[in-house]
Scaffold this motif. Sequence first.
Motif, PDB file in Angstrom:
ATOM      1  N   THR A 184      -7.000 -22.595  -5.960  1.00  0.00           N
ATOM      2  CA  THR A 184      -6.721 -21.790  -4.820  1.00  0.00           C
ATOM      3  C   THR A 184      -5.387 -22.311  -4.653  1.00  0.00           C
ATOM      4  OG1 THR A 184      -8.990 -21.763  -4.127  1.00  0.00           O
ATOM      5  CG2 THR A 184      -7.092 -21.238  -2.239  1.00  0.00           C
ATOM      6  N   VAL A 185      -4.520 -21.186  -4.334  1.00  0.00           N
ATOM      7  CA  VAL A 185      -2.951 -21.391  -4.144  1.00  0.00           C
ATOM      8  C   VAL A 185      -2.808 -21.301  -2.563  1.00  0.00           C
ATOM      9  CG1 VAL A 185      -0.343 -20.653  -4.501  1.00  0.00           C
ATOM     10  CG2 VAL A 185      -2.312 -20.633  -6.466  1.00  0.00           C
ATOM     11  N   LEU A 186      -3.360 -20.157  -2.111  1.00  0.00           N
ATOM     12  CA  LEU A 186      -3.459 -20.040  -0.643  1.00  0.00           C
ATOM     13  C   LEU A 186      -4.940 -19.778  -0.094  1.00  0.00           C
ATOM     14  CD1 LEU A 186      -0.036 -17.969   0.065  1.00  0.00           C
ATOM     15  CD2 LEU A 186      -0.416 -20.596   0.814  1.00  0.00           C
ATOM     16  N   GLY A 187      -5.371 -20.523   0.739  1.00  0.00           N
ATOM     17  CA  GLY A 187      -6.712 -19.854   1.243  1.00  0.00           C
ATOM     18  C   GLY A 187      -6.843 -18.558   1.884  1.00  0.00           C
ATOM     19  N   ALA A 188      -8.122 -18.308   2.192  1.00  0.00           N
ATOM     20  CA  ALA A 188      -8.075 -16.754   2.833  1.00  0.00           C
ATOM     21  C   ALA A 188      -7.336 -16.585   4.060  1.00  0.00           C
ATOM     22  CB  ALA A 188      -9.453 -16.515   3.102  1.00  0.00           C
ATOM     23  N   ALA A 189      -6.674 -15.431   4.032  1.00  0.00           N
ATOM     24  CA  ALA A 189      -5.679 -15.267   5.489  1.00  0.00           C
ATOM     25  C   ALA A 189      -5.640 -13.814   5.622  1.00  0.00           C
ATOM     26  CB  ALA A 189      -4.448 -16.085   5.261  1.00  0.00           C
ATOM     27  N   GLY A 190      -5.389 -13.059   6.678  1.00  0.00           N
ATOM     28  CA  GLY A 190      -5.118 -12.010   6.930  1.00  0.00           C
ATOM     29  C   GLY A 190      -3.582 -11.427   6.832  1.00  0.00           C
ATOM     30  N   TYR A 191      -3.451 -10.355   5.953  1.00  0.00           N
ATOM     31  CA  TYR A 191      -2.281  -9.733   5.650  1.00  0.00           C
ATOM     32  C   TYR A 191      -2.267  -8.329   6.431  1.00  0.00           C
ATOM     33  CZ  TYR A 191      -1.632 -13.828   3.115  1.00  0.00           C
ATOM     34  OH  TYR A 191      -1.564 -15.175   2.465  1.00  0.00           O
ATOM     35  N   ARG A 192      -1.358  -8.036   7.120  1.00  0.00           N
ATOM     36  CA  ARG A 192      -1.232  -6.856   7.926  1.00  0.00           C
ATOM     37  C   ARG A 192      -0.395  -5.789   7.034  1.00  0.00           C
ATOM     38  NH1 ARG A 192      -4.052  -3.790  11.173  1.00  0.00           N
ATOM     39  NH2 ARG A 192      -2.871  -2.480  13.071  1.00  0.00           N
ATOM     40  N   PHE A 193      -1.046  -4.613   6.997  1.00  0.00           N
ATOM     41  CA  PHE A 193      -0.143  -3.381   6.277  1.00  0.00           C
ATOM     42  C   PHE A 193      -0.080  -2.320   7.396  1.00  0.00           C
ATOM     43  CE2 PHE A 193      -0.592  -5.037   1.902  1.00  0.00           C
ATOM     44  CZ  PHE A 193      -1.438  -6.033   2.002  1.00  0.00           C
ATOM     45  N   ASP A 194       1.098  -1.995   7.551  1.00  0.00           N
ATOM     46  CA  ASP A 194       1.299  -1.061   8.824  1.00  0.00           C
ATOM     47  C   ASP A 194       2.459   0.061   8.092  1.00  0.00           C
ATOM     48  OD1 ASP A 194       1.932   0.471  10.800  1.00  0.00           O
ATOM     49  OD2 ASP A 194       1.798  -1.304  12.153  1.00  0.00           O
ATOM     50  N   PRO A 195       1.956   1.332   8.088  1.00  0.00           N
ATOM     51  CA  PRO A 195       3.182   2.036   7.479  1.00  0.00           C
ATOM     52  C   PRO A 195       4.536   2.281   8.207  1.00  0.00           C
ATOM     53  CG  PRO A 195       1.100   3.612   8.295  1.00  0.00           C
ATOM     54  CD  PRO A 195       0.808   2.015   8.318  1.00  0.00           C
ATOM     55  N   LEU A 224       0.859  -1.215  -0.125  1.00  0.00           N
ATOM     56  CA  LEU A 224      -0.138   0.180   0.046  1.00  0.00           C
ATOM     57  C   LEU A 224       0.813   1.045   0.157  1.00  0.00           C
ATOM     58  CD1 LEU A 224      -2.792  -0.753   2.563  1.00  0.00           C
ATOM     59  CD2 LEU A 224      -3.177  -0.861   0.180  1.00  0.00           C
ATOM     60  N   PRO A 225       0.301   2.506  -0.344  1.00  0.00           N
ATOM     61  CA  PRO A 225       1.154   3.397  -0.318  1.00  0.00           C
ATOM     62  C   PRO A 225       1.846   3.850   0.921  1.00  0.00           C
ATOM     63  CG  PRO A 225      -0.831   4.035  -1.512  1.00  0.00           C
ATOM     64  CD  PRO A 225      -0.979   2.694  -0.860  1.00  0.00           C
ATOM     65  N   PRO A 226       3.247   4.014   1.091  1.00  0.00           N
ATOM     66  CA  PRO A 226       3.777   4.026   2.244  1.00  0.00           C
ATOM     67  C   PRO A 226       3.738   5.383   3.067  1.00  0.00           C
ATOM     68  CG  PRO A 226       5.391   4.669   0.403  1.00  0.00           C
ATOM     69  CD  PRO A 226       3.976   4.375  -0.277  1.00  0.00           C
ATOM     70  N   SER A 227       2.854   6.481   2.622  1.00  0.00           N
ATOM     71  CA  SER A 227       2.594   7.385   3.496  1.00  0.00           C
ATOM     72  C   SER A 227       1.885   7.120   4.777  1.00  0.00           C
ATOM     73  CB  SER A 227       1.635   8.600   2.573  1.00  0.00           C
ATOM     74  OG  SER A 227       1.157   9.262   3.459  1.00  0.00           O
ATOM     75  N   SER A 228       2.251   7.808   5.732  1.00  0.00           N
ATOM     76  CA  SER A 228       1.680   7.668   7.050  1.00  0.00           C
ATOM     77  C   SER A 228       0.233   8.065   7.025  1.00  0.00           C
ATOM     78  CB  SER A 228       2.541   8.507   8.085  1.00  0.00           C
ATOM     79  OG  SER A 228       2.353   9.885   7.757  1.00  0.00           O
ATOM     80  N   ALA A 229      -0.161   8.576   6.134  1.00  0.00           N
ATOM     81  CA  ALA A 229      -1.646   9.104   6.053  1.00  0.00           C
ATOM     82  C   ALA A 229      -2.564   7.986   5.909  1.00  0.00           C
ATOM     83  CB  ALA A 229      -1.731  10.154   4.839  1.00  0.00           C
ATOM     84  N   TRP A 230      -1.831   6.604   5.433  1.00  0.00           N
ATOM     85  CA  TRP A 230      -2.689   5.559   5.312  1.00  0.00           C
ATOM     86  C   TRP A 230      -2.366   4.745   6.615  1.00  0.00           C
ATOM     87  CZ3 TRP A 230      -4.715   2.840   1.024  1.00  0.00           C
ATOM     88  CH2 TRP A 230      -4.940   3.711  -0.037  1.00  0.00           C
ATOM     89  N   GLY A 231      -3.567   4.622   7.296  1.00  0.00           N
ATOM     90  CA  GLY A 231      -3.540   3.827   8.837  1.00  0.00           C
ATOM     91  C   GLY A 231      -3.255   2.586   8.599  1.00  0.00           C
ATOM     92  N   ALA A 232      -2.676   1.794   9.450  1.00  0.00           N
ATOM     93  CA  ALA A 232      -2.615   0.472   9.552  1.00  0.00           C
ATOM     94  C   ALA A 232      -3.992  -0.513   9.320  1.00  0.00           C
ATOM     95  CB  ALA A 232      -1.877  -0.122  10.806  1.00  0.00           C
ATOM     96  N   ARG A 233      -3.982  -1.569   8.678  1.00  0.00           N
ATOM     97  CA  ARG A 233      -5.028  -2.230   8.163  1.00  0.00           C
ATOM     98  C   ARG A 233      -4.623  -3.818   8.110  1.00  0.00           C
ATOM     99  NH1 ARG A 233      -7.052   1.778   3.817  1.00  0.00           N
ATOM    100  NH2 ARG A 233      -5.747   3.058   4.998  1.00  0.00           N
ATOM    101  N   THR A 234      -5.730  -4.535   8.033  1.00  0.00           N
ATOM    102  CA  THR A 234      -5.462  -5.754   7.457  1.00  0.00           C
ATOM    103  C   THR A 234      -6.727  -6.223   6.682  1.00  0.00           C
ATOM    104  OG1 THR A 234      -4.819  -6.486   9.966  1.00  0.00           O
ATOM    105  CG2 THR A 234      -5.615  -8.375   8.510  1.00  0.00           C
ATOM    106  N   GLN A 235      -5.839  -6.998   5.510  1.00  0.00           N
ATOM    107  CA  GLN A 235      -6.882  -7.372   4.452  1.00  0.00           C
ATOM    108  C   GLN A 235      -6.806  -8.659   4.294  1.00  0.00           C
ATOM    109  OE1 GLN A 235      -7.133  -4.645   0.631  1.00  0.00           O
ATOM    110  NE2 GLN A 235      -5.202  -4.078   1.372  1.00  0.00           N
ATOM    111  N   THR A 236      -8.135  -9.104   4.096  1.00  0.00           N
ATOM    112  CA  THR A 236      -8.177 -10.847   4.156  1.00  0.00           C
ATOM    113  C   THR A 236      -7.948 -11.164   2.403  1.00  0.00           C
ATOM    114  OG1 THR A 236      -9.677 -10.944   6.039  1.00  0.00           O
ATOM    115  CG2 THR A 236      -9.737 -12.915   4.531  1.00  0.00           C
ATOM    116  N   VAL A 237      -7.114 -11.972   2.115  1.00  0.00           N
ATOM    117  CA  VAL A 237      -6.730 -12.088   0.836  1.00  0.00           C
ATOM    118  C   VAL A 237      -6.844 -13.596   0.679  1.00  0.00           C
ATOM    119  CG1 VAL A 237      -5.023 -11.872  -1.020  1.00  0.00           C
ATOM    120  CG2 VAL A 237      -5.396  -9.882   0.634  1.00  0.00           C
TER     121      VAL A 237
END
Length: 714
Positions: free
Chosen positions: A660-671, A634-647
């Motif tokens: 399916t290569v990998l089942g649904a899992a949460g991936y954490r994005f933190d600036p 995700l964009p590295p700017s600190s304006a983007w708050g941390a979030r988790t996307q299930t992918v």
Amino acid sequence: MPAIGAVVALAAGTLVTLAPAAHAAAGATLPFTSVEAESATTTGSRIGPDYTQGTLASEASGRQAVRLTSGQRVEFTVPRAANAVNLAYSVPDGQSGSLDVYVNGAKLAKTLPVTSKYSYIDTGWIPGARTHHFFDNARLLLGQNLQPGDKVAFQSSGTQVTVDVADFEQVGAAATQPAGSVSVTSKGADPSGNGDSTQAFRDAIAAAQGGVVWIPPGDYKLTSSLSGVQNVTLQGAGSWYSVVHTSRFIDQSSSLGNVRIKDFAVMGEVTERVDSNPDNFVNGSLGPNSSVSGMWIQHLKVGLWLTGNNDNLVIESSRILDTTADGINLNGTAKGVRVRNNFLRDQGDDALAMWSLYSPDTDSSFENNTVSQPNLANGIAIYGGTDIAVRNNLVSDTNALGSGIAISNQKFLDPFSPLAGTITVDGNTLVRTGAMNPNWNHPMGALRVDSYDSAVNATVNITNTTVTDSPYSAFEFVSGGGQGYPVRNVTVDGATVRGTGTVVVQAEAQGAATFRNVTATGVGAAGIYNCPYPANSGTFVLTDGGGNSGWSSTWADCSTWPQPGQGNPDPDPNRNLAKGRPATATGSQDVYTPGKAVDGDANSYWESTNTAFPQSWTVDLGSSYAVRRLVLKLPPSSAWGARTQTVTVLGSTDGSAYSTVLGAAGYRFDPATGNTATVALPSGVNLRYLRLSVSANTGWPAGQFSEVEAYLTS
């Protein structure tokens, strides 16, 4: 969504986000914002991308569009305050119909007419041409003020319609009559468009010498051209209000000048290209110290074909759409002419051209223009001339027989004045430009310097250029007439090349050029093709002036042409396989289209349709690979708050059957840690098509990726 420090610019109907730069932005400042149909919500089918001459998608903005059959629709999210829309579309040859229009779900009483009448042009006398000019434009005042986020949908009511791009605009109120002006209606002009207003226009021009001819809101039919136009202003209430219907507006070989033409539309009825006919908005001369501004020019052969004395002419802030030949051609003798801040779409020949026939064009320039989809020939072409400048233009989606910009000594006729003095090509951005030339059976580069009929001896300075996604090469040096004339005295300084199908430099003529500060990524085959023609005609010397990177390799076999994506095997196992590859998605929000996730810029991003999980994003890697690692950003700017996307990660070898290569899992994005998530893929997986399905996002109700990177290494 967070605000990020970036500049938003319009690129051929596509909003793109650019990193802040000291250099002036390329292209025109436009009164509208364009949204691509392929990024909108649709029940139709997407076509493209395709670069093959003669295909519908190849002439579309972004080389993609949306096809609607009866009952299908495409719905745009309005990007700005707007009360009007212009739609680029295509219908099958010989057909006409209409689109139903919906605003926020409510059907409007008026429809948008669509027709093939002005499309499907054949120019069999032009070698290499095929049927072309598939798209047309139609405009509509919506009768209400819309805000960003509102929805405008177009639905087929029977006719198959392919929708390309929608331009949303806030049209101001009609202007009022200037004091002391002579209205054409006072001389008997019919604003209903039924009667012939030709004589009324002539009488108003004669009565207003030194003053203003006023064209009130309405439709005016002219059945023959105007001449003797000099020392007068022709002014309308605005190009959406005052409309003149004629295929020949001004036709005169000379004028004393001081002509001002502003703020109305001229709509023609040109359905074929007949070069012997003066079916132009202006044919000939407006005289010295004249200007054209605020015009909407459509359905003519040429916008302005200028000969004679047009010294110090300014053409600015106008739209030229759907011409069967050139948009503007300075056909010799132009001195001090400035063509700036104009928008041109769907030209059937060079969109902007200077052709130094009979005497040279001198000290003239094309500046800050936006050119989209010339479907035969070049975006901008300079054929001879002295001390010419091409600055800060944005050119996209050239089709057959053309480059984004051509600097050429192709003369066509005599007497011709070759390039001389200093030719300045500065600050231009070229997007998906360059095309296969069927006459040569090899491609033309995004920017071409061509010693077609004589040596290029002028000083040619090419500076601050951006080339993005050229289907073939970035810079081409060629003697297109096949005689091997040299190209000399060229400097390329400060260029960013992001994606070429084949090479960065395509050298096919003897001569020399110096390259400085030219960086390239996403090169398809090799850095340099250096094979002058005819064989043994001489060498082309590339001098490394320093600061170059990413294009040092040379195509080894001059007996073959590199094909897009072909080339010497990539020696770097750490190459990002996804970068620059075609990407699609189940939905996109506004301008945050799928390609933003593979453009190499972590500050631009794809965002799915909001509040509509699950949403998926797919990239075609071009071949099957044993991908072992993904990096999601995700964009590295600190304006983007941390979030988790299930992918969920899926793969396919044919683009049809996914597993399916990998089942649904949460991936954490933190600036705080770079807003990056790494995904390890299991061994034994081979895929060409990589799909990421997003079912949740704790930071925003949509799937979001600024970059998706795929690697062979774990």
